[in-house]
Design a protein around this motif. Structure first.
Motif, PDB file in Angstrom:
ATOM      1  N   GLU A 181      17.215   7.195   7.965  1.00 44.59           N
ATOM      2  CA  GLU A 181      16.125   6.560   8.697  1.00 44.59           C
ATOM      3  C   GLU A 181      15.865   5.182   8.113  1.00 44.59           C
ATOM      4  O   GLU A 181      15.656   5.060   6.903  1.00 44.59           O
ATOM      5  N   PRO A 182      15.865   4.128   8.942  1.00 43.86           N
ATOM      6  CA  PRO A 182      15.487   2.807   8.416  1.00 43.86           C
ATOM      7  C   PRO A 182      14.056   2.843   7.886  1.00 43.86           C
ATOM      8  O   PRO A 182      13.184   3.501   8.467  1.00 43.86           O
ATOM      9  N   GLY A 183      13.838   2.147   6.788  1.00 46.23           N
ATOM     10  CA  GLY A 183      12.516   2.146   6.172  1.00 46.23           C
ATOM     11  C   GLY A 183      11.938   0.742   6.095  1.00 46.23           C
ATOM     12  O   GLY A 183      12.656  -0.222   5.810  1.00 46.23           O
ATOM     13  N   ILE A 184      10.647   0.643   6.368  1.00 43.87           N
ATOM     14  CA  ILE A 184       9.934  -0.627   6.217  1.00 43.87           C
ATOM     15  C   ILE A 184       8.641  -0.364   5.473  1.00 43.87           C
ATOM     16  O   ILE A 184       7.979   0.655   5.686  1.00 43.87           O
ATOM     17  N   GLN A 185       8.312  -1.259   4.567  1.00 50.66           N
ATOM     18  CA  GLN A 185       7.102  -1.124   3.763  1.00 50.66           C
ATOM     19  C   GLN A 185       6.515  -2.508   3.530  1.00 50.66           C
ATOM     20  O   GLN A 185       7.168  -3.387   2.987  1.00 50.66           O
ATOM     21  N   LEU A 186       5.282  -2.693   3.963  1.00 55.44           N
ATOM     22  CA  LEU A 186       4.538  -3.927   3.727  1.00 55.44           C
ATOM     23  C   LEU A 186       3.412  -3.611   2.761  1.00 55.44           C
ATOM     24  O   LEU A 186       2.570  -2.751   3.039  1.00 55.44           O
ATOM     25  N   LEU A 187       3.404  -4.286   1.602  1.00 59.51           N
ATOM     26  CA  LEU A 187       2.413  -4.029   0.568  1.00 59.51           C
ATOM     27  C   LEU A 187       1.590  -5.275   0.289  1.00 59.51           C
ATOM     28  O   LEU A 187       2.084  -6.402   0.413  1.00 59.51           O
ATOM     29  N   TYR A 188       0.365  -5.030  -0.117  1.00 61.94           N
ATOM     30  CA  TYR A 188      -0.506  -6.126  -0.565  1.00 61.94           C
ATOM     31  C   TYR A 188      -1.305  -5.622  -1.760  1.00 61.94           C
ATOM     32  O   TYR A 188      -1.765  -4.479  -1.777  1.00 61.94           O
ATOM     33  N   GLU A 189      -1.472  -6.478  -2.769  1.00 57.54           N
ATOM     34  CA  GLU A 189      -2.278  -6.098  -3.919  1.00 57.54           C
ATOM     35  C   GLU A 189      -2.963  -7.325  -4.520  1.00 57.54           C
ATOM     36  O   GLU A 189      -2.363  -8.403  -4.595  1.00 57.54           O
ATOM     37  N   HIS A 190      -4.206  -7.134  -4.922  1.00 56.82           N
ATOM     38  CA  HIS A 190      -4.977  -8.175  -5.607  1.00 56.82           C
ATOM     39  C   HIS A 190      -5.226  -7.737  -7.042  1.00 56.82           C
ATOM     40  O   HIS A 190      -5.609  -6.594  -7.291  1.00 56.82           O
ATOM     41  N   LYS A 191      -5.008  -8.641  -7.988  1.00 54.28           N
ATOM     42  CA  LYS A 191      -5.287  -8.377  -9.391  1.00 54.28           C
ATOM     43  C   LYS A 191      -6.328  -9.378  -9.883  1.00 54.28           C
ATOM     44  O   LYS A 191      -6.292 -10.555  -9.513  1.00 54.28           O
ATOM     45  N   ASN A 192      -7.220  -8.891 -10.752  1.00 57.29           N
ATOM     46  CA  ASN A 192      -8.307  -9.729 -11.239  1.00 57.29           C
ATOM     47  C   ASN A 192      -8.546  -9.420 -12.719  1.00 57.29           C
ATOM     48  O   ASN A 192      -8.889  -8.286 -13.070  1.00 57.29           O
ATOM     49  N   ARG A 193      -8.326 -10.433 -13.569  1.00 59.64           N
ATOM     50  CA  ARG A 193      -8.618 -10.271 -15.001  1.00 59.64           C
ATOM     51  C   ARG A 193     -10.126 -10.499 -15.174  1.00 59.64           C
ATOM     52  O   ARG A 193     -10.608 -11.626 -15.157  1.00 59.64           O
TER      53      ARG A 193
END
Length: 349
Positions: A181-193
């Motif tokens: 199965e073809p796979g697609i993944q869109l991710l987003y992440e915010h990091k804050n010190r």
């Protein structure tokens, strides 16, 4: 998939050559390896490997001549957001190209039929592009992964090769793995010190929060967590998470300085870290099974937690880290959580 590797390598080499002629900013090569043999098991998430190349700082994802043209075309289609900046804390940007594979197996190595109380066999082979936009204490990451789940992901072949080399028994149930199965993944992440300081003239600490999510047929979830670091000459990056989204930010050449302000001038750094991440999982193809075809599946846990404790060292352009990771139960029939080791090696050139 493998036919595209020479093309990708050529693009990367060409891009690096252009960068070398225009400035001295480094590219960085990262190698990540995760395996549960570090915890003396061979089941569940049993192996993960990824290689990546991190670009030097770029002014624009669209117009920087050091990047291949397809990077600009892709970035024009993705939701990319810069964190708040100022004249003395400008936005810095990097592009990351990755290739990786993950392997999942049930607990019973000898069983050749489907176990309805255990997870499916599965492999995930993918390539990805990530965009990091950051200031001194905040970073946004957008990641697009494309690949294949199923026999074409070569999970069985990769595991059998390692087991042959090490003289281990082979798993007998790979004929029951998820279908192609073809796979697609869109991710987003915010990091804050959110906090940093010094305990002694030699020991510094910082606390980095993160939050984000994934969307796609491979995985859909929301996640949040934190990482606490303590050591000598903390690097100016955003933690040592490896195969998670944004993990490539920890490259030794990244940032507006190798070490945080206030650290002593040195080419050596050493620190320990503790991290935690929680996920609300809506879809996990490695447990829910194929999206459009009948396949083995199992009831998953909606809430999954993960903790890691490790150590990292930097020397000139090198960085190495190792962590022991514990993940809570992921599905109904799992008797207890799963532990594995995570090793990473980076070099800026």
């Amino acid at each position: 998939m493998f036919r595209t590797l020479p093309l990708i390598a050529g693009i990367l080499i060409s891009s690096h050559s252009q960068a070398a002629t225009q400035d001295d900013a480094p590219w960085t090569f990262n190698l990540y390896f995760e395996n549960d043999l570090f915890a003396e098991t061979d089941q569940n998430y049993t192996n993960g490997v990824r290689v990546s190349w991190v670009s030097p700082n770029v002014e624009s994802y669209l117009e920087d001549e050091r990047l291949p043209s397809w990077v600009g075309e892709l970035s024009d289609s993705l939701p990319l957001f810069d964190p708040p900046s100022s004249s003395d804390d400008p936005v810095l940007r990097n592009v990351v190209v990755t290739l990786g594979q993950q392997i999942y197996t049930p607990q019973d190595i000898d069983r050749a039929t489907v176990d309805p109380d255990d997870r499916p066999y599965a492999g995930w082979l993918y390539g990805g592009v990530a965009y990091h936009s950051r200031t001194r204490n905040q970073m946004n990451s957008a990641v697009l992964n494309l690949g294949i789940v199923g026999p074409w992901a070569l999970g069985e072949e990769a595991q059998d090769l390692i087991h042959d080399i090490r003289g281990f028994k082979k798993f007998n149930g790979w004929d029951n793995q998820l279908k192609n199965e073809p796979g697609i993944q869109l991710l987003y992440e915010h990091k804050n010190r959110i906090n940093k300081g010094r305990l002694t003239p030699l020991l510094a600490y910082d606390l980095i929060l993160h939050g984000g999510g994934s969307l796609g047929n491979v995985a859909t979830y929301l996640n949040a967590g934190a990482e606490l670091r303590l050591g000598w000459n903390l690097p100016q990056d955003f933690g040592t998470s490896a195969l998670r989204s944004g993990g490539d930010n920890s490259a030794p050449g990244i940032g507006d300085g190798r070490y945080q302000r206030g650290s002593r001038n040195s080419n050596l750094g050493l620190h320990g870290f503790i991290s935690a991440d929680g996920r609300w999982v809506l879809r996990d193809i490695f447990l829910d099974g194929n999206t459009f075809r009948d396949s083995h599946s199992i009831d998953k846990e909606s809430l999954v937690g993960e903790t890691a404790i490790g150590i990292a060292a930097l020397y000139h352009g090198w960085k190495i880290s190792f962590a022991r990771v514990h993940r809570s139960r992921e599905y109904a029939g799992q008797e207890e959580g799963h532990t594995f080791g995570s090793l990473s090696l980076s070099y800026s050139y």
